[in-house]
Design an enzyme around this catalytic site. Structure first.
Site, PDB file in Angstrom:
ATOM      1  N   CYS A  82      -5.524   1.476   6.055  1.00 53.07           N
ATOM      2  CA  CYS A  82      -5.553   0.243   5.264  1.00 53.07           C
ATOM      3  C   CYS A  82      -5.098   0.602   3.851  1.00 53.07           C
ATOM      4  O   CYS A  82      -5.867   1.238   3.107  1.00 53.07           O
ATOM      5  CB  CYS A  82      -6.967  -0.330   5.247  1.00 53.07           C
ATOM      6  SG  CYS A  82      -7.115  -1.803   4.226  1.00 53.07           S
ATOM      7  N   CYS A 236      -0.481  -6.993   2.943  1.00 53.16           N
ATOM      8  CA  CYS A 236      -0.907  -5.879   3.799  1.00 53.16           C
ATOM      9  C   CYS A 236      -0.252  -4.615   3.242  1.00 53.16           C
ATOM     10  O   CYS A 236       0.983  -4.486   3.262  1.00 53.16           O
ATOM     11  CB  CYS A 236      -0.475  -6.135   5.237  1.00 53.16           C
ATOM     12  SG  CYS A 236      -0.898  -4.792   6.354  1.00 53.16           S
TER      13      CYS A 236
HETATM   14  N1  LIG Z   1      -4.726  -5.201  10.228  1.00 55.47           N
HETATM   15  C1  LIG Z   1      -4.345  -3.797  10.121  1.00 55.47           C
HETATM   16  C2  LIG Z   1      -5.387  -2.999   9.339  1.00 55.47           C
HETATM   17  C3  LIG Z   1      -5.520  -3.447   7.902  1.00 55.47           C
HETATM   18  C4  LIG Z   1      -4.263  -3.160   7.123  1.00 55.47           C
HETATM   19  C5  LIG Z   1      -4.470  -3.529   5.656  1.00 55.47           C
HETATM   20  N2  LIG Z   1      -4.371  -4.953   5.428  1.00 55.47           N
HETATM   21  C6  LIG Z   1      -3.523  -2.781   4.715  1.00 55.47           C
HETATM   22  O1  LIG Z   1      -3.558  -3.117   3.516  1.00 55.47           O
HETATM   23  O2  LIG Z   1      -2.810  -1.871   5.154  1.00 55.47           O
HETATM   24  C7  LIG Z   1      -4.220  -3.176  11.520  1.00 55.47           C
HETATM   25  O3  LIG Z   1      -4.947  -3.606  12.417  1.00 55.47           O
HETATM   26  O4  LIG Z   1      -3.414  -2.231  11.659  1.00 55.47           O
END
Ligand SMILES: N[C@@H](CCC[C@H](N)C(=O)O)C(=O)O
Length: 333
Positions: A82, A236
């Site tokens: 993350c 993300c």
């Molecule tokens: N939803 C992603 C994990 C979280 C990623 C996050 N938002 C970031 O900032 O990288 C997954 O399931 O791979």
């Protein structure tokens, strides 16, 4: 027993940060999953305004590493990385240990983190390493184009007759397409994102983060993401890092390695730098805010049962400063 959590965000991608060293024993994986599902609910059903996930901080047994980060998505699934969350965990651990530069243990690597100059008044910022990187279909959990071993700037006809995709793990899985503005803001991202995360499709049976990227100019991209385990998010971090890597690999007419890339998103802005190490491995720097919004406390058993009305919160005062920073970005466009 009362549990304390910090509501945090990186570029508007928000989380509850849970330091498990506050407990005599860490919660079980089942309890962590249930807690995430309970507190992340949006529309008033969760803890205050909900969240995109929970960042779980534990001690690390690795030398020279200040702590360990795990990330649980809003649907209770655990991810390997993350990027936006790592910046807030870095700030949390750095403050606890009076350190500016150190490493944080994640699922597949101990990653370098470093405090950098504030993005604006009361908008603290960190730079974090995003790695390891892989294009391997098996690592990605991808079965596309007759089980191709990699998908780099190629059509996946089963998904779209027109778009070209790149699949890359950083190390969580990302599917990226460079698009025009109309496609960026249109319904196609939601259609593909929902489908690839329905738990039944055969292309990404374990799901994938899907991003559309618009090139705005030299060293400038906009990234919109439908996240695995969450849905649409403000930003993300791993998606913006993976998109920056593909931007460098596919668009060296307007960017390059070791060059700061301005990445805007619905939640704000980050900067990235794409590197290629001596061993040819790629890694990225993700540089952005690490905002602490409020401190929340509530009875642990109530939180695990989804009874959240007894929570209390103390705002840090940082969110208005972040919103002022983002408003300034809009005027700069
Ligand atoms: N939803 C992603 C994990 C979280 C990623 C996050 N938002 C970031 O900032 O990288 C997954 O399931 O791979």
């Amino acid at each position: 027993m009362v549990v304390k959590m910090i509501k945090v965000h990186g570029s508007g991608n928000d989380f509850y940060l849970l330091d498990q060293t506050q407990f005599p024993e860490p919660l079980s994986d089942t309890e962590l999953k249930q807690l995430a599902v309970n507190v992340c609910k949006r529309d008033g059903a969760g803890l205050y305004d909900g969240a995109d996930g929970v960042l779980v901080v534990d001690r690390s047994e690795h030398p020279q590493v200040l702590g360990r980060m795990r990330v649980i998505n809003a649907d209770g699934t655990e991810a390997s990385m993350c990027g936006n969350g790592l910046r807030t965990v870095a700030r949390y651990l750095g403050t606890q240990n009076s350190r500016d530069a150190f490493q944080v243990q994640t699922m597949y690597a101990d990653l370098k983190v470093q405090a950098v100059a504030d993005f604006a008044n009361h908008v603290p910022a960190f730079s974090v390493e995003i790695s390891p990187v892989s294009f391997d279909a098996q690592t990605l959990g991808m079965h596309a184009n007759h089980n191709a071993s990699t998908i780099i700037n190629e059509k996946i006809p089963a998904l779209s007759p027109d778009l070209k995709f790149s699949a890359v793990a950083v190390p969580n899985p990302h599917l990226i397409a460079f698009v025009d503005h109309a496609t960026l803001v249109g319904p196609e991202l939601g259609r593909i994102g929902k489908w690839m995360n329905d738990g039944q499709n055969e292309i990404f049976p374990d799901g994938v983060n899907v991003s559309f990227v618009e090139v705005l100019g030299a060293n400038s991209i906009f990234v919109r993401t439908f996240e695995r385990g969450v849905g649409f998010t403000n930003a993300c971090g791993t998606a913006m890092s993976a998109s920056s890597l593909m931007y460098v690999l596919l668009h060296q007419d307007s960017t390059d390695f070791n060059t700061e890339i301005h990445v805007t998103n619905p939640g704000g802005m980050v900067k990235t730098v794409v590197h290629q190490g001596a061993d040819e491995e790629y890694w990225m720097e993700l540089i952005g805010n690490a905002t602490f919004v409020r401190i929340v406390t509530l009875p642990l058993q109530a939180a695990l049962a989804g009874e959240l009305a007894g929570a209390s919160a103390t705002d840090t005062g940082e969110q208005p400063a972040y919103e002022h920073f983002v408003a300034g970005l809009t005027t700069q466009k």
